[in-house]
Enzyme design. Structure first.
Site, PDB file in Angstrom:
ATOM      1  N   ASP A 245       1.082  -1.094   0.018  1.00 58.02           N
ATOM      2  CA  ASP A 245       0.062  -0.123   0.023  1.00 58.02           C
ATOM      3  C   ASP A 245       0.791   1.247   0.081  1.00 58.02           C
ATOM      4  OD1 ASP A 245      -2.092  -1.885   0.352  1.00 58.02           O
ATOM      5  OD2 ASP A 245      -2.719  -1.370   2.176  1.00 58.02           O
ATOM      6  N   ASP A 402     -13.440  -3.431  -1.452  1.00 56.45           N
ATOM      7  CA  ASP A 402     -13.147  -3.120   0.201  1.00 56.45           C
ATOM      8  C   ASP A 402     -14.512  -3.157   0.869  1.00 56.45           C
ATOM      9  OD1 ASP A 402     -10.445  -2.234  -0.475  1.00 56.45           O
ATOM     10  OD2 ASP A 402     -11.298  -0.609  -1.420  1.00 56.45           O
TER      11      ASP A 402
HETATM   12  O1  1PR Z   1     -10.404   3.142  -5.107  1.00 57.65           O
HETATM   13  O2  1PR Z   1      -9.517   2.481  -7.377  1.00 57.65           O
HETATM   14  O3  1PR Z   1      -8.663   4.366  -6.105  1.00 57.65           O
HETATM   15  O4  1PR Z   1      -8.151   2.145  -5.365  1.00 57.65           O
HETATM   16  C1  1PR Z   1      -7.655   2.339  -4.097  1.00 57.65           C
HETATM   17  C2  1PR Z   1      -6.882   0.989  -3.751  1.00 57.65           C
HETATM   18  O5  1PR Z   1      -6.209   1.322  -2.367  1.00 57.65           O
HETATM   19  C3  1PR Z   1      -7.970  -0.022  -3.389  1.00 57.65           C
HETATM   20  O6  1PR Z   1      -7.551  -1.123  -3.856  1.00 57.65           O
HETATM   21  C4  1PR Z   1      -8.110  -0.123  -2.033  1.00 57.65           C
HETATM   22  O7  1PR Z   1      -8.320  -1.524  -1.499  1.00 57.65           O
HETATM   23  C5  1PR Z   1      -6.829   0.405  -1.572  1.00 57.65           C
HETATM   24  N1  1PR Z   1      -6.733   1.135  -0.343  1.00 57.65           N
HETATM   25  C6  1PR Z   1      -7.521   2.358  -0.059  1.00 57.65           C
HETATM   26  N2  1PR Z   1      -7.105   2.690   1.305  1.00 57.65           N
HETATM   27  C7  1PR Z   1      -6.537   1.766   1.755  1.00 57.65           C
HETATM   28  C8  1PR Z   1      -6.235   1.591   3.223  1.00 57.65           C
HETATM   29  O8  1PR Z   1      -5.536   0.660   3.759  1.00 57.65           O
HETATM   30  N3  1PR Z   1      -6.277   2.958   3.968  1.00 57.65           N
HETATM   31  N4  1PR Z   1      -5.612  -0.327   1.231  1.00 57.65           N
HETATM   32  C9  1PR Z   1      -6.414   0.769   0.801  1.00 57.65           C
HETATM   33  C10 1PR Z   1      -6.301  -1.618   0.971  1.00 57.65           C
HETATM   34  C11 1PR Z   1      -5.895  -3.582   1.762  1.00 57.65           C
HETATM   35  C12 1PR Z   1      -4.879  -4.571   1.228  1.00 57.65           C
HETATM   36  C13 1PR Z   1      -3.811  -4.766   2.314  1.00 57.65           C
HETATM   37  C14 1PR Z   1      -4.362  -6.215   2.700  1.00 57.65           C
HETATM   38  C15 1PR Z   1      -3.696  -7.237   3.513  1.00 57.65           C
HETATM   39  N5  1PR Z   1      -5.377  -2.201   1.820  1.00 57.65           N
HETATM   40  O9  1PR Z   1      -4.100  -3.637   0.389  1.00 57.65           O
HETATM   41  O10 1PR Z   1      -2.593  -4.951   1.940  1.00 57.65           O
HETATM   42  O11 1PR Z   1      -5.752  -5.874   3.499  1.00 57.65           O
HETATM   43  O12 1PR Z   1      -3.238  -6.591   4.848  1.00 57.65           O
HETATM   44  P1  1PR Z   1      -2.666  -7.286   5.974  1.00 57.65           P
HETATM   45  O13 1PR Z   1      -2.097  -8.608   5.311  1.00 57.65           O
HETATM   46  O14 1PR Z   1      -1.680  -6.696   6.627  1.00 57.65           O
HETATM   47  O15 1PR Z   1      -4.164  -7.749   6.909  1.00 57.65           O
HETATM   48  P2  1PR Z   1      -9.356   3.009  -6.128  1.00 57.65           P
END
Ligand code: 1PR
Length: 547
Positions: A245, A402
């Site tokens: 991320d 999400d």
């Molecule tokens: O909506 O098309 O602009 O895409 C934004 C992207 O960013 C989406 O794929 C969304 O999932 C991701 N995203 C947005 N905000 C966050 C955040 O964390 N605040 N991250 C985010 C999503 C989830 C996974 C993470 C897993 C594994 N994070 O990427 O890596 O949950 O984590 P873990 O193994 O530590 O539990 P758009």
């Protein structure tokens, strides 16, 4: 000097990077005569069979290419570059292929088989070839929905076969003309070896007599198929994906961050910093990740094409990482301050040119599906999903979901896909649904994850990246109920994400849900668990993985 046939459809950067890494220069085919001038020609087809053949025809490349192949000059086709050697394809009825090899390309079709085939599979070698010199039976990376079958008529061409539901041709070769269905440029060191063998071969030296490599199959010689070959008996591996991320911290530096249930700030308010994106991606490549995903998590705020550092990250990572790279964040249409309009396809194309093999769409997929459902499921061909899938192929479009769990007292309470849960809610609720969110979980929508996934598949998406806000960063294991529900709803591959805390969680998610891949972030970034520890555990549990 290697000549690359890039007819402009998409991402050939990975192939270019791999050739450069091996120490060769690349020249592009700029005009039809360049094909006949080539010493060695590589054709990494992208998109659909029909669009590839049409582009070749429109640019006047078809006849020179046929002549080059008829003369048996050094050629390496990759993926579609193998399929177009055949007579035609079910993918594009009525479109003739190059016709060098007898047979038609058909879609994978078998009950319960996820299509496209995405991931690492073995090959069973059918004849000796220097193209496979030094090949030690490693798995190689495939991504495709259509395949060629070996028949008595094309048997002499078959260099290798692979099993996915059925046996199909994974490499062909006669003399100096060769092609592979797998992507050598994305198959780690084993793939680079195959590519190097082609690049080093003298003009016609691919036709060779001695046995050079061994089979990775567990084929039983007594069983037979229509083509006379024994069963290939190879197995697709479950993929382990490392996810980064990425966002700017308050000083404007691009960092890899990681949240707890999507909150990426420390208690002091700083954005958590877990490392530099390119360094971390290179580390995961070395440590055996089967794929690497970058999510530009705040791209919904800014226009990604103005985010040059993110594009640079991708460019630099793709020079060092020879497994598939996915990038997500901000893929949607946009009008800039000067009134210039960019389609989601424009944004995705920029990411592909910077080195992405797949793009992932989050927030925009929710908007697309809301409109699609409002219209009574009418396809317009105009949505981001449809447009990008048309040009780059379904397998290049990943949908990142999400979702957040919402408890209800009864399934009738909401017009959504409700499941019975083994983990009752705070008031003893026995049912829940999974609400889609946008903008990194900041906004919930009246749409459930299963409905979104099914609609995205209908619109042409090739894979689902299934996060879970409740589980993200908790190390408590994947949300098996969510993943099982989505996996049962779609036929495209599903990547389980969020909550991995130990190797056992990976074995659990594969056994309980049938997901094709599992993704983790926090445990890898903090070095709590290594990728090889995960794979060792899976191997002991009898789950197929790539070494
Ligand atoms: O909506 O098309 O602009 O895409 C934004 C992207 O960013 C989406 O794929 C969304 O999932 C991701 N995203 C947005 N905000 C966050 C955040 O964390 N605040 N991250 C985010 C999503 C989830 C996974 C993470 C897993 C594994 N994070 O990427 O890596 O949950 O984590 P873990 O193994 O530590 O539990 P758009």
């Amino acid at each position: 000097m290697i000549t690359l046939l890039d007819y402009g459809a998409g991402n050939v950067r990975s192939v270019r990077n791999a050739i450069c890494k091996l120490g060769y220069e690349v020249r592009d085919v700029a005009e039809p005569a360049d094909i006949l001038r080539a010493e060695k020609l590589i054709f990494p087809g992208v998109g659909s069979f029909g669009s590839a053949m049409e582009s070749l025809r429109r640019q006047g490349l078809l006849e020179p290419l046929r002549e080059y192949l008829r003369a048996g000059r050094p050629y390496l086709g990759i993926c579609l570059g193998l399929q177009t050697l055949f007579e035609g394809s079910e993918e594009s009825p009525g479109v003739a292929g190059l016709g060098l090899i007898e047979g038609r390309i058909e879609r994978f079709r078998a009950p319960g088989l996820a299509v496209p085939q995405i991931g690492w599979n073995g090959i069973a070698i059918r004849k000796p070839s220097p193209l496979l010199a030094g090949y030690q039976g490693e798995k190689l990376y495939f991504v495709h929905s259509y395949r060629a079958a070996a028949t008595p008529a094309n048997r002499d061409w078959v260099l290798a076969e692979t099993t996915y539901g059925t046996d199909f041709i994974s490499a062909v070769q006669q003399g100096a003309v060769a092609a592979c269905q797998f992507h050598p440029e994305k198959s780690g060191q084993a793939g680079l070896t195959v590519l190097a063998n082609f690049l080093q071969s003298r003009k016609t030296a691919l036709a060779v007599t001695e046995r050079t490599a061994s089979s990775s199959s567990q084929a039983s010689p007594e069983a037979g198929s229509g083509s006379g070959f024994p069963p290939a008996g190879t197995r697709l591996a479950k993929r382990i994906i490392a996810c980064l991320d990425v966002r700017s911290n308050d000083r404007g530096d691009l960092v890899v961050t990681k949240g707890d249930q999507y909150d990426v700030r420390e208690s002091g308010g700083e954005v958590r910093n877990l490392g530099k994106p390119v360094e971390l991606a290179a580390r995961y490549f070395r440590e055996g990740a089967d794929e690497i995903t970058f999510l530009n998590i705040t791209a919904f705020r800014d226009f990604p094409l103005e985010d040059q550092p993110m594009l640079e990250v991708l460019e630099r990572a793709s020079e060092q990482v020879f497994v598939p790279l996915t990038i997500g964040g901000g893929i949607r249409e946009f009008t800039d301050a000067n009134g210039r309009f960019y389609s989601a396809l424009d944004v995705a194309s920029r990411y592909f040119r910077a080195g992405a093999d797949k793009i992932s769409i989050g927030s925009d997929a929710v908007a697309v599906v809301e409109a699609y459902l409002r219209s009574g499921r009418r396809k317009t061909g105009q949505s981001s999903i449809e447009q990008i899938a048309y040009v780059y192929g379904n397998q290049a479009v990943v949908i990142s979901i999400d979702p957040r769990r919402v408890y209800v007292r009864s399934p009738e309470e909401v017009p959504h896909h409700v499941i019975t849960t083994a983990f009752p809610g705070p008031n003893g609720e026995k049912y829940c649904w999974y609400q889609c969110t946008i903008k990194g979980g900041r906004e919930g929508r009246e749409l459930d994850a299963a409905t979104l996934a099914v609609a995205c598949e209908e619109l042409g998406a090739g894979e689902i990246l299934l996060n879970c806000i409740d589980k993200d960063g908790t190390n408590s294991g994947f949300d098996l109920e969510l993943i099982k529900m989505v996996k049962e709803a779609v036929t495209i591959p599903v990547i389980a994400s969020s909550g991995a805390g130990k190797p056992e969680h990976f074995a659990e998610v594969f056994a309980a849900t049938g997901a094709e891949a599992a993704l983790a972030a926090g445990i890898f970034h903090r070095r709590e668990v290594t990728i090889s520890a995960v794979k060792d555990h899976l191997r002991q549990a009898g789950i197929e993985v790539r070494n």
